[in-house]
Design a protein around this motif. Structure first.
Motif, PDB file in Angstrom:
ATOM      1  N   LYS A 171       0.818  -1.212   0.000  1.00  0.00           N
ATOM      2  CA  LYS A 171       0.000   0.000   0.000  1.00  0.00           C
ATOM      3  C   LYS A 171       0.857   1.270   0.000  1.00  0.00           C
ATOM      4  O   LYS A 171       0.576   2.232   0.720  1.00  0.00           O
ATOM      5  N   MET A 172       1.897   1.244  -0.818  1.00  0.00           N
ATOM      6  CA  MET A 172       2.733   2.423  -1.020  1.00  0.00           C
ATOM      7  C   MET A 172       2.317   3.089  -2.324  1.00  0.00           C
ATOM      8  O   MET A 172       2.214   2.426  -3.362  1.00  0.00           O
ATOM      9  N   THR A 173       2.083   4.373  -2.266  1.00  0.00           N
ATOM     10  CA  THR A 173       1.703   5.126  -3.460  1.00  0.00           C
ATOM     11  C   THR A 173       2.946   5.466  -4.267  1.00  0.00           C
ATOM     12  O   THR A 173       3.877   6.094  -3.757  1.00  0.00           O
ATOM     13  N   ILE A 174       2.968   5.030  -5.514  1.00  0.00           N
ATOM     14  CA  ILE A 174       4.050   5.423  -6.418  1.00  0.00           C
ATOM     15  C   ILE A 174       3.764   6.830  -6.930  1.00  0.00           C
ATOM     16  O   ILE A 174       2.654   7.135  -7.364  1.00  0.00           O
ATOM     17  N   GLN A 175       4.770   7.683  -6.852  1.00  0.00           N
ATOM     18  CA  GLN A 175       4.684   9.023  -7.425  1.00  0.00           C
ATOM     19  C   GLN A 175       5.590   9.042  -8.653  1.00  0.00           C
ATOM     20  O   GLN A 175       6.813   8.988  -8.526  1.00  0.00           O
ATOM     21  N   ALA A 176       4.993   9.078  -9.826  1.00  0.00           N
ATOM     22  CA  ALA A 176       5.738   8.960 -11.083  1.00  0.00           C
ATOM     23  C   ALA A 176       6.348  10.305 -11.469  1.00  0.00           C
ATOM     24  O   ALA A 176       5.633  11.267 -11.725  1.00  0.00           O
ATOM     25  N   TRP A 177       7.690  10.345 -11.518  1.00  0.00           N
ATOM     26  CA  TRP A 177       8.350  11.597 -11.896  1.00  0.00           C
ATOM     27  C   TRP A 177       8.844  11.544 -13.344  1.00  0.00           C
ATOM     28  O   TRP A 177       9.030  10.488 -13.911  1.00  0.00           O
ATOM     29  N   SER A 178       9.033  12.750 -13.921  1.00  0.00           N
ATOM     30  CA  SER A 178       9.445  12.901 -15.326  1.00  0.00           C
ATOM     31  C   SER A 178       8.626  12.011 -16.250  1.00  0.00           C
ATOM     32  O   SER A 178       9.183  11.207 -17.025  1.00  0.00           O
ATOM     33  N   PRO A 179       7.305  12.120 -16.226  1.00  0.00           N
ATOM     34  CA  PRO A 179       6.456  11.215 -17.018  1.00  0.00           C
ATOM     35  C   PRO A 179       6.500  11.458 -18.519  1.00  0.00           C
ATOM     36  O   PRO A 179       6.025  10.624 -19.277  1.00  0.00           O
ATOM     37  N   PHE A 180       7.073  12.589 -18.946  1.00  0.00           N
ATOM     38  CA  PHE A 180       7.106  12.900 -20.380  1.00  0.00           C
ATOM     39  C   PHE A 180       8.503  12.733 -20.995  1.00  0.00           C
ATOM     40  O   PHE A 180       8.698  13.027 -22.162  1.00  0.00           O
ATOM     41  N   GLN A 181       9.463  12.245 -20.191  1.00  0.00           N
ATOM     42  CA  GLN A 181      10.835  12.117 -20.672  1.00  0.00           C
ATOM     43  C   GLN A 181      11.097  10.737 -21.269  1.00  0.00           C
ATOM     44  O   GLN A 181      10.457   9.753 -20.899  1.00  0.00           O
ATOM     45  N   TYR A 182      12.047  10.669 -22.185  1.00  0.00           N
ATOM     46  CA  TYR A 182      12.529   9.384 -22.666  1.00  0.00           C
ATOM     47  C   TYR A 182      14.035   9.328 -22.411  1.00  0.00           C
ATOM     48  O   TYR A 182      14.698  10.358 -22.285  1.00  0.00           O
ATOM     49  N   GLY A 183      14.561   8.105 -22.314  1.00  0.00           N
ATOM     50  CA  GLY A 183      15.984   7.958 -22.046  1.00  0.00           C
ATOM     51  C   GLY A 183      16.348   8.545 -20.691  1.00  0.00           C
ATOM     52  O   GLY A 183      15.514   8.646 -19.789  1.00  0.00           O
ATOM     53  N   TYR A 184      17.604   8.930 -20.555  1.00  0.00           N
ATOM     54  CA  TYR A 184      18.071   9.529 -19.313  1.00  0.00           C
ATOM     55  C   TYR A 184      18.034  11.044 -19.470  1.00  0.00           C
ATOM     56  O   TYR A 184      19.007  11.686 -19.821  1.00  0.00           O
ATOM     57  N   PHE A 185      16.844  11.599 -19.286  1.00  0.00           N
ATOM     58  CA  PHE A 185      16.627  13.040 -19.466  1.00  0.00           C
ATOM     59  C   PHE A 185      17.031  13.489 -20.870  1.00  0.00           C
ATOM     60  O   PHE A 185      17.620  14.553 -21.054  1.00  0.00           O
TER      61      PHE A 185
END
Length: 303
Positions: free
Chosen positions: A206-220
């Motif tokens: 029951k841990m909420t995942i907070q998705a960061w950089s959802p519009f990026q591809y690769g390593y930034f």
């Protein structure tokens, strides 16, 4: 906007991250008010953003805005130390939180995350820091960022407070957590589990995942929405955007929100029009067929 229960917080599924709030020419007050008007009540900071400048700007903008402090949730992250690397010592955690509170000009933090793993971490020290911060009323909820299940379990051997959140990079072009689960008992690249079933671990605990950089591809490497390098994906995003009357960016968020893990998505834009387009699409619910079609349009395969 859909809300997610995180502990006793009824938090918006979309989170406004303020890493770029110090960009020249931006109006932070307008950004916060646009987000709040669109249903966002959760704001993510970190002491490393702008070396503390972003927290100061956010705190000042909140005071200047029409938003009441008690109507929103403020989160920050600590543990990254410029010139050192990572520091999860009791002394650093407490001093970093007090510094963040001063810059944010708040009496308490709704949530505190440990920002990236510290391999020199001693769980007992973290536990002492968390207990002191909770007992003093400075922090109400706790979580982690970019940690795997083993690291979290190690923390839990000493930490008594529930670890409610884990910030992880996730999106239609960052699908490792999904790939491994779909390719169980296979010998292809997708079957490689880099994080030992972190998606399933989060749901089970029951841990909420907070998705960061959802519009990026690769390593930034940059955004994939509207990028000519990904014609099939963008064609599918546009097709669904036309169907639901939103933008391709909104569909990219809807792809994350559709997952039953009840993932929060952290958007990093401070541009009001971009914030609004994400909020406007927050109620879009993709069908299974649409979700998988986007997954495959992003270059993924199904076994």
């Amino acid at each position: 906007m859909k809300k997610i229960q995180i502990g006793d917080m009824l938090a918006s599924q979309i989170v406004l991250g303020v890493m770029r709030i110090n960009e020249a020419g931006k109006n932070p007050v307008e950004a916060l008010e646009t987000a709040y008007a669109g249903g966002i009540n959760f704001f993510d900071n970190a002491d490393i953003y702008g070396r503390g400048e972003c927290e100061t700007i956010f705190g000042n903008a909140l005071k200047e805005s029409s938003i009441r402090r008690d109507d929103i949730y403020i989160q920050t992250k600590v543990g990254i130390v410029p010139g050192v690397a990572f520091d999860f010592s009791k002394k650093h955690i407490i001093e970093a939180v007090e510094g963040s509170m001063k810059r944010l000009d708040v009496d308490f933090l709704d949530s505190l995350l440990l920002h990236r793993p510290d391999t020199l971490m001693e769980p007992e020290e973290v536990a002492e820091a968390f207990t002191e911060l909770e007992t003093s009323g400075k922090v109400r909820h706790f979580g982690v960022s970019n940690q795997n299940g083993g690291q979290i379990e190690l923390l839990k051997t000493a930490v008594k407070q529930p670890l409610l959140m884990n910030q992880l990079q996730f999106g239609v072009m960052h699908t490792g957590m999904v790939d491994a689960g779909l390719h169980v008992n296979m010998a292809d690249a997708g079957s490689v589990s880099h994080d030992n079933g972190l998606l399933e671990y989060s749901r089970l605990n029951k841990m909420t995942i907070q998705a960061w950089s959802p519009f990026q591809y690769g390593y930034f490497d940059g955004p994939f929405v509207g990028n000519e390098k990904f014609p099939e994906l963008n064609a599918k995003l546009q097709e669904l955007a036309d169907k639901y009357g939103v933008t391709p960016t909104g569909i990219a968020i809807a792809w994350i929100s559709r997952h039953p893990a009840a993932i929060q998505t952290v958007i990093g834009t401070i541009t009001p029009s971009r914030i609004k387009e994400v909020c406007d699409a927050s109620d879009v619910i993709l069908t299974r067929e649409e979700w998988y079609s986007l997954y495959m349009a992003a270059g993924n395969i199904l076994p």
